[in-house]
Scaffold this motif. Sequence first.
Motif, PDB file in Angstrom:
ATOM      1  N   ILE A 181       0.837  -1.202   0.000  1.00  0.00           N
ATOM      2  CA  ILE A 181       0.000   0.000   0.000  1.00  0.00           C
ATOM      3  C   ILE A 181       0.872   1.252   0.000  1.00  0.00           C
ATOM      4  O   ILE A 181       0.623   2.192  -0.757  1.00  0.00           O
ATOM      5  CB  ILE A 181      -0.935  -0.004   1.228  1.00  0.00           C
ATOM      6  CG1 ILE A 181      -1.800  -1.266   1.224  1.00  0.00           C
ATOM      7  CG2 ILE A 181      -1.819   1.241   1.238  1.00  0.00           C
ATOM      8  CD1 ILE A 181      -2.480  -1.531   2.540  1.00  0.00           C
ATOM      9  N   ALA A 182       1.907   1.242   0.838  1.00  0.00           N
ATOM     10  CA  ALA A 182       2.786   2.409   0.947  1.00  0.00           C
ATOM     11  C   ALA A 182       3.455   2.727  -0.386  1.00  0.00           C
ATOM     12  O   ALA A 182       3.523   3.892  -0.800  1.00  0.00           O
ATOM     13  CB  ALA A 182       3.838   2.176   2.033  1.00  0.00           C
ATOM     14  N   GLU A 183       3.922   1.692  -1.068  1.00  0.00           N
ATOM     15  CA  GLU A 183       4.588   1.902  -2.361  1.00  0.00           C
ATOM     16  C   GLU A 183       3.603   2.357  -3.432  1.00  0.00           C
ATOM     17  O   GLU A 183       3.890   3.275  -4.200  1.00  0.00           O
ATOM     18  CB  GLU A 183       5.282   0.617  -2.809  1.00  0.00           C
ATOM     19  CG  GLU A 183       6.487   0.268  -1.984  1.00  0.00           C
ATOM     20  CD  GLU A 183       7.040  -1.107  -2.295  1.00  0.00           C
ATOM     21  OE1 GLU A 183       6.655  -1.707  -3.330  1.00  0.00           O
ATOM     22  OE2 GLU A 183       7.849  -1.604  -1.497  1.00  0.00           O
ATOM     23  N   ARG A 184       2.455   1.730  -3.478  1.00  0.00           N
ATOM     24  CA  ARG A 184       1.465   2.029  -4.520  1.00  0.00           C
ATOM     25  C   ARG A 184       0.951   3.457  -4.424  1.00  0.00           C
ATOM     26  O   ARG A 184       0.767   4.138  -5.420  1.00  0.00           O
ATOM     27  CB  ARG A 184       0.305   1.037  -4.401  1.00  0.00           C
ATOM     28  CG  ARG A 184      -0.900   1.337  -5.268  1.00  0.00           C
ATOM     29  CD  ARG A 184      -0.649   0.923  -6.699  1.00  0.00           C
ATOM     30  NE  ARG A 184      -1.865   0.874  -7.457  1.00  0.00           N
ATOM     31  CZ  ARG A 184      -2.341   1.902  -8.168  1.00  0.00           C
ATOM     32  NH1 ARG A 184      -1.695   3.035  -8.198  1.00  0.00           N
ATOM     33  NH2 ARG A 184      -3.453   1.767  -8.842  1.00  0.00           N
ATOM     34  N   PHE A 185       0.705   3.916  -3.185  1.00  0.00           N
ATOM     35  CA  PHE A 185       0.077   5.225  -2.989  1.00  0.00           C
ATOM     36  C   PHE A 185       1.037   6.287  -2.457  1.00  0.00           C
ATOM     37  O   PHE A 185       0.609   7.404  -2.167  1.00  0.00           O
ATOM     38  CB  PHE A 185      -1.132   5.084  -2.053  1.00  0.00           C
ATOM     39  CG  PHE A 185      -2.235   4.268  -2.656  1.00  0.00           C
ATOM     40  CD1 PHE A 185      -3.118   4.833  -3.555  1.00  0.00           C
ATOM     41  CD2 PHE A 185      -2.375   2.928  -2.350  1.00  0.00           C
ATOM     42  CE1 PHE A 185      -4.133   4.080  -4.130  1.00  0.00           C
ATOM     43  CE2 PHE A 185      -3.384   2.159  -2.924  1.00  0.00           C
ATOM     44  CZ  PHE A 185      -4.260   2.744  -3.815  1.00  0.00           C
ATOM     45  N   GLU A 186       2.307   5.917  -2.320  1.00  0.00           N
ATOM     46  CA  GLU A 186       3.332   6.845  -1.827  1.00  0.00           C
ATOM     47  C   GLU A 186       2.921   7.466  -0.500  1.00  0.00           C
ATOM     48  O   GLU A 186       2.896   8.689  -0.325  1.00  0.00           O
ATOM     49  CB  GLU A 186       3.635   7.911  -2.872  1.00  0.00           C
ATOM     50  CG  GLU A 186       4.199   7.321  -4.158  1.00  0.00           C
ATOM     51  CD  GLU A 186       4.509   8.367  -5.214  1.00  0.00           C
ATOM     52  OE1 GLU A 186       4.233   9.568  -5.017  1.00  0.00           O
ATOM     53  OE2 GLU A 186       5.036   7.960  -6.267  1.00  0.00           O
ATOM     54  N   ILE A 187       2.593   6.578   0.452  1.00  0.00           N
ATOM     55  CA  ILE A 187       2.223   6.994   1.797  1.00  0.00           C
ATOM     56  C   ILE A 187       3.160   6.304   2.779  1.00  0.00           C
ATOM     57  O   ILE A 187       3.935   5.423   2.406  1.00  0.00           O
ATOM     58  CB  ILE A 187       0.752   6.633   2.112  1.00  0.00           C
ATOM     59  CG1 ILE A 187       0.530   5.117   1.987  1.00  0.00           C
ATOM     60  CG2 ILE A 187      -0.201   7.412   1.225  1.00  0.00           C
ATOM     61  CD1 ILE A 187      -0.822   4.632   2.452  1.00  0.00           C
ATOM     62  N   THR A 188       3.078   6.687   4.045  1.00  0.00           N
ATOM     63  CA  THR A 188       3.928   6.077   5.063  1.00  0.00           C
ATOM     64  C   THR A 188       3.373   4.711   5.481  1.00  0.00           C
ATOM     65  O   THR A 188       2.188   4.416   5.279  1.00  0.00           O
ATOM     66  CB  THR A 188       4.024   6.972   6.306  1.00  0.00           C
ATOM     67  OG1 THR A 188       2.725   7.055   6.914  1.00  0.00           O
ATOM     68  CG2 THR A 188       4.546   8.364   5.959  1.00  0.00           C
ATOM     69  N   ILE A 189       4.231   3.927   6.083  1.00  0.00           N
ATOM     70  CA  ILE A 189       3.823   2.622   6.618  1.00  0.00           C
ATOM     71  C   ILE A 189       2.744   2.812   7.682  1.00  0.00           C
ATOM     72  O   ILE A 189       1.818   2.005   7.786  1.00  0.00           O
ATOM     73  CB  ILE A 189       5.045   1.868   7.192  1.00  0.00           C
ATOM     74  CG1 ILE A 189       6.005   1.461   6.062  1.00  0.00           C
ATOM     75  CG2 ILE A 189       4.624   0.665   8.022  1.00  0.00           C
ATOM     76  CD1 ILE A 189       5.446   0.426   5.100  1.00  0.00           C
ATOM     77  N   GLN A 190       2.847   3.890   8.465  1.00  0.00           N
ATOM     78  CA  GLN A 190       1.860   4.146   9.512  1.00  0.00           C
ATOM     79  C   GLN A 190       0.470   4.378   8.923  1.00  0.00           C
ATOM     80  O   GLN A 190      -0.528   3.872   9.452  1.00  0.00           O
ATOM     81  CB  GLN A 190       2.280   5.359  10.360  1.00  0.00           C
ATOM     82  CG  GLN A 190       3.507   5.118  11.192  1.00  0.00           C
ATOM     83  CD  GLN A 190       4.823   5.319  10.432  1.00  0.00           C
ATOM     84  OE1 GLN A 190       4.838   5.632   9.240  1.00  0.00           O
ATOM     85  NE2 GLN A 190       5.928   5.113  11.119  1.00  0.00           N
ATOM     86  N   VAL A 191       0.388   5.119   7.829  1.00  0.00           N
ATOM     87  CA  VAL A 191      -0.905   5.349   7.172  1.00  0.00           C
ATOM     88  C   VAL A 191      -1.421   4.037   6.584  1.00  0.00           C
ATOM     89  O   VAL A 191      -2.609   3.720   6.690  1.00  0.00           O
ATOM     90  CB  VAL A 191      -0.800   6.449   6.094  1.00  0.00           C
ATOM     91  CG1 VAL A 191      -2.087   6.562   5.290  1.00  0.00           C
ATOM     92  CG2 VAL A 191      -0.449   7.785   6.731  1.00  0.00           C
ATOM     93  N   ALA A 192      -0.531   3.255   6.000  1.00  0.00           N
ATOM     94  CA  ALA A 192      -0.929   1.953   5.451  1.00  0.00           C
ATOM     95  C   ALA A 192      -1.469   1.047   6.550  1.00  0.00           C
ATOM     96  O   ALA A 192      -2.472   0.356   6.364  1.00  0.00           O
ATOM     97  CB  ALA A 192       0.249   1.293   4.736  1.00  0.00           C
ATOM     98  N   SER A 193      -0.821   1.055   7.716  1.00  0.00           N
ATOM     99  CA  SER A 193      -1.298   0.255   8.852  1.00  0.00           C
ATOM    100  C   SER A 193      -2.685   0.701   9.285  1.00  0.00           C
ATOM    101  O   SER A 193      -3.558  -0.134   9.565  1.00  0.00           O
ATOM    102  CB  SER A 193      -0.331   0.383  10.034  1.00  0.00           C
ATOM    103  OG  SER A 193       0.884  -0.241   9.747  1.00  0.00           O
ATOM    104  N   ALA A 194      -2.879   2.006   9.346  1.00  0.00           N
ATOM    105  CA  ALA A 194      -4.193   2.540   9.727  1.00  0.00           C
ATOM    106  C   ALA A 194      -5.257   2.131   8.709  1.00  0.00           C
ATOM    107  O   ALA A 194      -6.385   1.790   9.085  1.00  0.00           O
ATOM    108  CB  ALA A 194      -4.127   4.057   9.862  1.00  0.00           C
ATOM    109  N   ASP A 195      -4.895   2.143   7.431  1.00  0.00           N
ATOM    110  CA  ASP A 195      -5.843   1.734   6.389  1.00  0.00           C
ATOM    111  C   ASP A 195      -6.219   0.265   6.539  1.00  0.00           C
ATOM    112  O   ASP A 195      -7.390  -0.100   6.406  1.00  0.00           O
ATOM    113  CB  ASP A 195      -5.251   1.975   5.001  1.00  0.00           C
ATOM    114  CG  ASP A 195      -5.226   3.434   4.603  1.00  0.00           C
ATOM    115  OD1 ASP A 195      -5.962   4.245   5.195  1.00  0.00           O
ATOM    116  OD2 ASP A 195      -4.449   3.766   3.683  1.00  0.00           O
ATOM    117  N   ILE A 196      -5.243  -0.582   6.813  1.00  0.00           N
ATOM    118  CA  ILE A 196      -5.529  -2.009   6.991  1.00  0.00           C
ATOM    119  C   ILE A 196      -6.387  -2.214   8.234  1.00  0.00           C
ATOM    120  O   ILE A 196      -7.353  -2.987   8.208  1.00  0.00           O
ATOM    121  CB  ILE A 196      -4.234  -2.832   7.060  1.00  0.00           C
ATOM    122  CG1 ILE A 196      -3.556  -2.836   5.688  1.00  0.00           C
ATOM    123  CG2 ILE A 196      -4.517  -4.256   7.525  1.00  0.00           C
ATOM    124  CD1 ILE A 196      -2.173  -3.444   5.669  1.00  0.00           C
ATOM    125  N   SER A 197      -6.059  -1.525   9.314  1.00  0.00           N
ATOM    126  CA  SER A 197      -6.859  -1.640  10.539  1.00  0.00           C
ATOM    127  C   SER A 197      -8.299  -1.233  10.296  1.00  0.00           C
ATOM    128  O   SER A 197      -9.232  -1.901  10.749  1.00  0.00           O
ATOM    129  CB  SER A 197      -6.256  -0.781  11.646  1.00  0.00           C
ATOM    130  OG  SER A 197      -5.025  -1.294  12.044  1.00  0.00           O
TER     131      SER A 197
END
Length: 72
Positions: free
Chosen positions: A28-44
Amino acid sequence: MSTWFKRQRQDFIRAQLQTFGQIRRADIAERFEITIQVASADISEFLTNHPEGGGGNGRARTYVLDKEDVAV
């Protein structure tokens, strides 16, 4: 941040789980150029809204679809 972007990431998580049976925060982080923390929040958020969607493997940092026939 726009809800449109969040919706795009949620759709991506759903598609990855349906297609590959798993998703990584890094995907997610690579695809959308976001941080790992934002990706974690999205998965949660995704797992909160779709509890049948899967579970995490903390060691592998991968989230796996629990049931193949789930319409997430």
